[in-house]
Each structure stands twice: as C-alpha cells, then as structure tokens.
Design a protein around this motif. Structure first.
Motif, PDB file in Angstrom:
ATOM      1  N   LYS A  92      -7.055  -7.519  -0.917  1.00  0.00           N
ATOM      2  CA  LYS A  92      -8.403  -6.936  -0.920  1.00  0.00           C
ATOM      3  C   LYS A  92      -8.602  -6.297   0.446  1.00  0.00           C
ATOM      4  CE  LYS A  92     -12.122  -9.059  -2.526  1.00  0.00           C
ATOM      5  NZ  LYS A  92     -13.295  -9.972  -2.611  1.00  0.00           N
ATOM      6  N   LEU A  93      -9.007  -5.029   0.452  1.00  0.00           N
ATOM      7  CA  LEU A  93      -9.218  -4.318   1.708  1.00  0.00           C
ATOM      8  C   LEU A  93     -10.442  -4.859   2.437  1.00  0.00           C
ATOM      9  CD1 LEU A  93      -8.522  -0.635   0.612  1.00  0.00           C
ATOM     10  CD2 LEU A  93      -6.967  -2.232   1.751  1.00  0.00           C
ATOM     11  N   THR A  94     -10.316  -4.976   3.756  1.00  0.00           N
ATOM     12  CA  THR A  94     -11.437  -5.426   4.582  1.00  0.00           C
ATOM     13  C   THR A  94     -12.050  -4.267   5.355  1.00  0.00           C
ATOM     14  OG1 THR A  94      -9.932  -5.990   6.385  1.00  0.00           O
ATOM     15  CG2 THR A  94     -10.523  -7.754   4.848  1.00  0.00           C
ATOM     16  N   GLN A  95     -11.390  -3.111   5.303  1.00  0.00           N
ATOM     17  CA  GLN A  95     -11.868  -1.901   5.969  1.00  0.00           C
ATOM     18  C   GLN A  95     -11.661  -0.712   5.043  1.00  0.00           C
ATOM     19  OE1 GLN A  95      -9.992  -1.170   9.733  1.00  0.00           O
ATOM     20  NE2 GLN A  95     -10.210  -3.272  10.434  1.00  0.00           N
ATOM     21  N   ASP A  96     -12.454   0.320   5.227  1.00  0.00           N
ATOM     22  CA  ASP A  96     -12.230   1.564   4.493  1.00  0.00           C
ATOM     23  C   ASP A  96     -10.971   2.236   5.037  1.00  0.00           C
ATOM     24  OD1 ASP A  96     -14.619   1.046   3.230  1.00  0.00           O
ATOM     25  OD2 ASP A  96     -15.750   2.581   4.302  1.00  0.00           O
ATOM     26  N   LEU A  97     -10.160   2.770   4.138  1.00  0.00           N
ATOM     27  CA  LEU A  97      -8.961   3.510   4.536  1.00  0.00           C
ATOM     28  C   LEU A  97      -9.095   4.942   4.042  1.00  0.00           C
ATOM     29  CD1 LEU A  97      -6.088   1.054   3.515  1.00  0.00           C
ATOM     30  CD2 LEU A  97      -7.103   1.349   5.757  1.00  0.00           C
ATOM     31  N   VAL A  98      -8.755   5.902   4.890  1.00  0.00           N
ATOM     32  CA  VAL A  98      -8.738   7.303   4.503  1.00  0.00           C
ATOM     33  C   VAL A  98      -7.309   7.782   4.675  1.00  0.00           C
ATOM     34  CG1 VAL A  98      -9.603   9.602   5.000  1.00  0.00           C
ATOM     35  CG2 VAL A  98     -11.118   7.640   5.232  1.00  0.00           C
ATOM     36  N   CYS A  99      -6.755   8.285   3.585  1.00  0.00           N
ATOM     37  CA  CYS A  99      -5.367   8.751   3.589  1.00  0.00           C
ATOM     38  C   CYS A  99      -5.337  10.099   2.888  1.00  0.00           C
ATOM     39  CB  CYS A  99      -4.475   7.735   2.882  1.00  0.00           C
ATOM     40  SG  CYS A  99      -2.741   8.120   2.966  1.00  0.00           S
ATOM     41  N   GLY A 100      -5.339  11.168   3.670  1.00  0.00           N
ATOM     42  CA  GLY A 100      -5.399  12.508   3.093  1.00  0.00           C
ATOM     43  C   GLY A 100      -6.730  12.716   2.388  1.00  0.00           C
ATOM     44  N   HIS A 101      -6.676  13.062   1.110  1.00  0.00           N
ATOM     45  CA  HIS A 101      -7.896  13.279   0.338  1.00  0.00           C
ATOM     46  C   HIS A 101      -8.385  11.990  -0.329  1.00  0.00           C
ATOM     47  CE1 HIS A 101      -7.704  17.540   0.972  1.00  0.00           C
ATOM     48  NE2 HIS A 101      -6.459  17.581   0.512  1.00  0.00           N
ATOM     49  N   ASP A 102      -7.592  10.923  -0.241  1.00  0.00           N
ATOM     50  CA  ASP A 102      -7.955   9.661  -0.874  1.00  0.00           C
ATOM     51  C   ASP A 102      -8.719   8.772   0.097  1.00  0.00           C
ATOM     52  OD1 ASP A 102      -6.601  10.242  -3.286  1.00  0.00           O
ATOM     53  OD2 ASP A 102      -4.700   9.615  -2.390  1.00  0.00           O
ATOM     54  N   THR A 103      -9.728   8.094  -0.422  1.00  0.00           N
ATOM     55  CA  THR A 103     -10.475   7.121   0.355  1.00  0.00           C
ATOM     56  C   THR A 103     -10.484   5.812  -0.417  1.00  0.00           C
ATOM     57  OG1 THR A 103     -11.900   8.827   1.288  1.00  0.00           O
ATOM     58  CG2 THR A 103     -12.709   6.575   1.401  1.00  0.00           C
ATOM     59  N   PHE A 104     -10.172   4.729   0.276  1.00  0.00           N
ATOM     60  CA  PHE A 104     -10.141   3.404  -0.321  1.00  0.00           C
ATOM     61  C   PHE A 104     -11.192   2.570   0.399  1.00  0.00           C
ATOM     62  CE2 PHE A 104      -6.012   5.401  -0.274  1.00  0.00           C
ATOM     63  CZ  PHE A 104      -5.740   5.465  -1.623  1.00  0.00           C
ATOM     64  N   LEU A 105     -12.101   1.986  -0.357  1.00  0.00           N
ATOM     65  CA  LEU A 105     -13.237   1.291   0.228  1.00  0.00           C
ATOM     66  C   LEU A 105     -12.962  -0.188   0.417  1.00  0.00           C
ATOM     67  CD1 LEU A 105     -16.042   2.982  -1.883  1.00  0.00           C
ATOM     68  CD2 LEU A 105     -15.216   3.626   0.388  1.00  0.00           C
ATOM     69  N   ALA A 106     -13.566  -0.749   1.451  1.00  0.00           N
ATOM     70  CA  ALA A 106     -13.473  -2.186   1.690  1.00  0.00           C
ATOM     71  C   ALA A 106     -13.953  -2.911   0.437  1.00  0.00           C
ATOM     72  CB  ALA A 106     -14.325  -2.576   2.895  1.00  0.00           C
ATOM     73  N   GLY A 107     -13.229  -3.954   0.050  1.00  0.00           N
ATOM     74  CA  GLY A 107     -13.573  -4.715  -1.144  1.00  0.00           C
ATOM     75  C   GLY A 107     -12.729  -4.355  -2.347  1.00  0.00           C
ATOM     76  N   GLU A 108     -12.068  -3.192  -2.325  1.00  0.00           N
ATOM     77  CA  GLU A 108     -11.196  -2.815  -3.439  1.00  0.00           C
ATOM     78  C   GLU A 108      -9.925  -3.657  -3.399  1.00  0.00           C
ATOM     79  OE1 GLU A 108     -11.758   1.673  -4.792  1.00  0.00           O
ATOM     80  OE2 GLU A 108     -10.978   1.536  -2.742  1.00  0.00           O
ATOM     81  N   GLU A 109      -9.395  -3.964  -4.586  1.00  0.00           N
ATOM     82  CA  GLU A 109      -8.198  -4.784  -4.702  1.00  0.00           C
ATOM     83  C   GLU A 109      -7.033  -3.964  -5.241  1.00  0.00           C
ATOM     84  OE1 GLU A 109      -8.927  -8.313  -6.969  1.00  0.00           O
ATOM     85  OE2 GLU A 109     -10.683  -8.852  -5.789  1.00  0.00           O
ATOM     86  N   PHE A 110      -5.833  -4.294  -4.744  1.00  0.00           N
ATOM     87  CA  PHE A 110      -4.624  -3.591  -5.143  1.00  0.00           C
ATOM     88  C   PHE A 110      -3.461  -4.565  -5.219  1.00  0.00           C
ATOM     89  CE2 PHE A 110      -7.212  -0.505  -2.865  1.00  0.00           C
ATOM     90  CZ  PHE A 110      -7.221   0.567  -3.734  1.00  0.00           C
ATOM     91  N   ASP A 111      -2.463  -4.236  -6.049  1.00  0.00           N
ATOM     92  CA  ASP A 111      -1.190  -4.942  -6.040  1.00  0.00           C
ATOM     93  C   ASP A 111      -0.342  -4.282  -4.968  1.00  0.00           C
ATOM     94  OD1 ASP A 111      -1.622  -6.779  -8.177  1.00  0.00           O
ATOM     95  OD2 ASP A 111      -1.360  -5.129  -9.589  1.00  0.00           O
ATOM     96  N   ALA A 112       0.205  -5.076  -4.072  1.00  0.00           N
ATOM     97  CA  ALA A 112       0.948  -4.534  -2.941  1.00  0.00           C
ATOM     98  C   ALA A 112       2.237  -5.316  -2.720  1.00  0.00           C
ATOM     99  CB  ALA A 112       0.085  -4.596  -1.682  1.00  0.00           C
ATOM    100  N   ILE A 113       3.144  -4.698  -1.973  1.00  0.00           N
ATOM    101  CA  ILE A 113       4.381  -5.370  -1.591  1.00  0.00           C
ATOM    102  C   ILE A 113       4.525  -5.302  -0.070  1.00  0.00           C
ATOM    103  CG2 ILE A 113       5.592  -4.911  -3.761  1.00  0.00           C
ATOM    104  CD1 ILE A 113       7.039  -2.628  -2.325  1.00  0.00           C
ATOM    105  N   LEU A 114       5.182  -6.308   0.492  1.00  0.00           N
ATOM    106  CA  LEU A 114       5.457  -6.306   1.924  1.00  0.00           C
ATOM    107  C   LEU A 114       6.527  -5.265   2.224  1.00  0.00           C
ATOM    108  CD1 LEU A 114       5.577 -10.129   2.616  1.00  0.00           C
ATOM    109  CD2 LEU A 114       3.810  -8.539   3.360  1.00  0.00           C
ATOM    110  N   ILE A 115       6.372  -4.554   3.344  1.00  0.00           N
ATOM    111  CA  ILE A 115       7.340  -3.533   3.729  1.00  0.00           C
ATOM    112  C   ILE A 115       8.683  -4.184   4.070  1.00  0.00           C
ATOM    113  CG2 ILE A 115       7.880  -1.712   5.392  1.00  0.00           C
ATOM    114  CD1 ILE A 115       5.662  -1.031   3.400  1.00  0.00           C
TER     115      ILE A 115
END
Length: 60
Positions: free
Chosen positions: A4-27
């Motif tokens: 779950k994101l704790t901060q807003d992320l801006v990546c190009g034209h995409d914005t991901f808001l704090a509180g959104e959840e994603f499936d992720a993998i460790l680098i």
C-alpha cells in the motif's frame, strides 16, 4: 507481495495515490525497492519509504 502506497507517486503521465494497493515484487532479494505494473502496463518502482507491506514477500 501486496503493498500500500504511503506517498503519491508521479511517473510520467501516471499518478499513483497514497492508499492505493498493488501486487509487487522485490527488485533484488536483499533490496527494499519493489516493482509493480501500472494499469497502463508500465513498470513502476517504489522505495521502502513510499510503501508498507500488506502481505509478506514470497520466493519466486
């Protein structure tokens, strides 16, 4: 793992808001940086201070 994101992320034209959840993998096994795929198909990285773990990481 699920994050779950704790901060807003801006990546190009995409914005991901704090509180959104994603499936992720460790680098890398010893890293705390994770990578997830946005709805647009773009891969996004988040650093340890930008997310919290909801479910633990599993080995692939």
């Amino acid at each position: 793992m699920r994050i779950k994101l704790t901060q807003d992320l801006v990546c190009g034209h995409d914005t991901f808001l704090a509180g959104e959840e994603f499936d992720a993998i460790l680098i890398l096994p010893r890293s705390t940086t994770v990578e997830f795929v946005a709805n647009s198909g773009k891969k996004v990285r988040a650093f340890s201070y930008e997310y919290v773990k909801i479910t633990p990481a599993t080995d692939i």
